[in-house]
Motif scaffolding. Structure first.
Motif, mmCIF file in Angstrom:
data_model
loop_
_atom_site.group_PDB
_atom_site.id
_atom_site.type_symbol
_atom_site.label_atom_id
_atom_site.label_comp_id
_atom_site.label_asym_id
_atom_site.label_seq_id
_atom_site.Cartn_x
_atom_site.Cartn_y
_atom_site.Cartn_z
ATOM 1 N N ALA A 80 -19.150 20.748 -8.363
ATOM 2 C CA ALA A 80 -18.660 20.406 -7.288
ATOM 3 C C ALA A 80 -17.351 20.376 -6.974
ATOM 4 O O ALA A 80 -16.808 20.693 -5.465
ATOM 5 N N ASN A 81 -16.175 20.266 -7.867
ATOM 6 C CA ASN A 81 -14.936 20.508 -7.450
ATOM 7 C C ASN A 81 -14.456 22.057 -7.069
ATOM 8 O O ASN A 81 -13.530 22.204 -6.261
ATOM 9 N N ILE A 82 -15.246 22.768 -7.839
ATOM 10 C CA ILE A 82 -14.815 24.315 -7.363
ATOM 11 C C ILE A 82 -15.297 24.529 -5.687
ATOM 12 O O ILE A 82 -14.771 25.010 -5.090
ATOM 13 N N ALA A 83 -16.810 24.014 -5.758
ATOM 14 C CA ALA A 83 -17.159 24.229 -4.536
ATOM 15 C C ALA A 83 -16.280 23.512 -3.342
ATOM 16 O O ALA A 83 -16.005 24.172 -2.504
ATOM 17 N N ARG A 84 -15.733 22.348 -3.611
ATOM 18 C CA ARG A 84 -14.965 21.596 -2.661
ATOM 19 C C ARG A 84 -13.609 22.486 -2.260
ATOM 20 O O ARG A 84 -13.208 22.615 -1.097
ATOM 21 N N ALA A 85 -12.958 22.897 -3.361
ATOM 22 C CA ALA A 85 -11.986 23.913 -3.159
ATOM 23 C C ALA A 85 -12.054 25.333 -2.571
ATOM 24 O O ALA A 85 -11.030 25.891 -2.201
ATOM 25 N N GLY A 86 -13.539 25.630 -2.833
ATOM 26 C CA GLY A 86 -13.723 27.215 -2.433
ATOM 27 C C GLY A 86 -13.316 27.979 -3.615
ATOM 28 O O GLY A 86 -14.390 28.540 -3.944
ATOM 29 N N SER A 87 -12.179 27.971 -4.196
ATOM 30 C CA SER A 87 -11.718 28.828 -5.324
ATOM 31 C C SER A 87 -10.654 27.819 -5.863
ATOM 32 O O SER A 87 -9.742 27.215 -5.178
ATOM 33 N N ILE A 88 -10.459 27.818 -7.102
ATOM 34 C CA ILE A 88 -9.453 26.793 -7.677
ATOM 35 C C ILE A 88 -8.599 27.585 -9.176
ATOM 36 O O ILE A 88 -9.634 28.178 -9.972
ATOM 37 N N PRO A 89 -7.672 27.563 -9.406
ATOM 38 C CA PRO A 89 -7.235 27.818 -10.714
ATOM 39 C C PRO A 89 -7.475 26.910 -11.805
ATOM 40 O O PRO A 89 -7.846 25.801 -11.566
ATOM 41 N N THR A 90 -7.886 27.449 -13.004
ATOM 42 C CA THR A 90 -8.466 26.756 -14.158
ATOM 43 C C THR A 90 -7.364 25.807 -14.416
ATOM 44 O O THR A 90 -7.739 24.639 -14.748
ATOM 45 N N MET A 91 -6.074 25.634 -14.433
ATOM 46 C CA MET A 91 -5.105 24.701 -14.593
ATOM 47 C C MET A 91 -5.294 23.540 -13.683
ATOM 48 O O MET A 91 -5.144 22.412 -13.826
ATOM 49 N N ALA A 92 -5.281 23.866 -12.198
ATOM 50 C CA ALA A 92 -5.593 22.956 -11.232
ATOM 51 C C ALA A 92 -6.934 22.094 -11.498
ATOM 52 O O ALA A 92 -6.795 20.739 -11.225
ATOM 53 N N LEU A 93 -8.001 22.838 -12.056
ATOM 54 C CA LEU A 93 -9.176 21.897 -12.134
ATOM 55 C C LEU A 93 -8.961 21.189 -13.327
ATOM 56 O O LEU A 93 -9.582 20.097 -13.135
ATOM 57 N N SER A 94 -8.362 21.654 -14.436
ATOM 58 C CA SER A 94 -8.181 20.856 -15.458
ATOM 59 C C SER A 94 -7.258 19.526 -15.275
ATOM 60 O O SER A 94 -7.878 18.463 -15.572
ATOM 61 N N ASP A 95 -6.428 19.674 -14.434
ATOM 62 C CA ASP A 95 -5.693 18.359 -14.054
ATOM 63 C C ASP A 95 -6.597 17.724 -13.078
ATOM 64 O O ASP A 95 -6.392 16.423 -13.236
ATOM 65 N N LYS A 96 -6.983 18.068 -12.236
ATOM 66 C CA LYS A 96 -7.974 17.269 -11.208
ATOM 67 C C LYS A 96 -9.077 16.644 -11.990
ATOM 68 O O LYS A 96 -9.150 15.382 -11.763
ATOM 69 N N LEU A 97 -9.837 17.021 -12.934
ATOM 70 C CA LEU A 97 -10.735 16.324 -13.677
ATOM 71 C C LEU A 97 -10.280 15.728 -15.158
ATOM 72 O O LEU A 97 -11.008 15.209 -15.654
ATOM 73 N N SER A 98 -8.755 15.861 -15.272
ATOM 74 C CA SER A 98 -8.288 15.221 -16.353
ATOM 75 C C SER A 98 -9.005 15.685 -17.775
ATOM 76 O O SER A 98 -9.293 14.773 -18.518
ATOM 77 N N ILE A 99 -9.056 16.883 -17.905
ATOM 78 C CA ILE A 99 -9.937 17.413 -18.932
ATOM 79 C C ILE A 99 -8.988 18.245 -19.840
ATOM 80 O O ILE A 99 -8.455 19.035 -19.163
ATOM 81 N N GLU A 100 -8.928 18.320 -21.183
ATOM 82 C CA GLU A 100 -8.070 19.332 -21.790
ATOM 83 C C GLU A 100 -8.730 20.587 -21.498
ATOM 84 O O GLU A 100 -9.827 20.954 -21.341
ATOM 85 N N ARG A 101 -7.594 21.560 -21.396
ATOM 86 C CA ARG A 101 -8.068 23.045 -21.243
ATOM 87 C C ARG A 101 -9.099 23.603 -22.098
ATOM 88 O O ARG A 101 -9.920 24.199 -21.746
ATOM 89 N N THR A 102 -8.889 23.490 -23.443
ATOM 90 C CA THR A 102 -9.963 23.679 -24.387
ATOM 91 C C THR A 102 -11.286 23.360 -24.050
ATOM 92 O O THR A 102 -12.312 24.167 -24.139
#
Length: 152
Positions: free
Chosen positions: A46-68
């Motif tokens: 859902a968040n990738i769709a909302r952004a169209g495309s998104i860097p992994t770091m930005a998605l990690s921050d947005k969802l507050s999920i550790e990168r691993t």
């Protein structure tokens, strides 16, 4: 002085939030089960769709999920052909949905909407206040963590 009801109630904010998060996650996971998705995978789509495309770091921050943890979830979605990754700057990856991923997200969104509507309706007029309290809890926790105030 603790009351009788306090003796049987868990007063720890962290424990209560984890218990509520697990129960709520199970509710949404059941809604996504017919699509072979879990709550986090749907949130990623859902968040990738909302952004169209998104860097992994930005998605990690947005969802507050550790990168691993994010990378593990992304690997599953990529193996299923639901997302694609492209090279960004340095080691950064840019995420986008495939047509298959977007079609699955749209089908799963109907299940999400029914679950979300029932959950919000159960809160009634308290929903905006509850949502605000969750946002406040996250902000307080992040601030205290950054300041190291709760570390031994």
């Amino acid at each position: 002085m603790p009351t009788d009801s306090d003796r049987h109630r868990i007063l720890c904010a962290g424990t209560n939030l984890k218990i509520a998060a697990r129960a709520t996650g199970r509710l949404y996971d059941r809604a996504f089960a017919p699509f072979d998705l879990n709550t986090m995978q749907y949130a990623i789509l859902a968040n990738i769709a909302r952004a169209g495309s998104i860097p992994t770091m930005a998605l990690s921050d947005k969802l507050s999920i550790e990168r691993t943890a994010l990378y593990r979830a992304l690997a599953v979605l990529e193996r299923r052909g639901l997302i694609r990754t492209e090279a960004g700057r340095g080691r950064e990856q840019i995420l986008s949905l495939t047509d298959t991923g977007d079609a699955l997200r749209l089908r799963a969104k109907a299940a999400w909407a029914l679950t979300q509507e029932a959950f919000v309706e159960a809160f009634g007029e308290d929903w905006p206040k509850f949502l605000g309290m969750l946002e406040r809890a996250r902000a307080i926790s992040e601030r205290l963590s950054e300041q190291g105030e709760c570390a031994p």
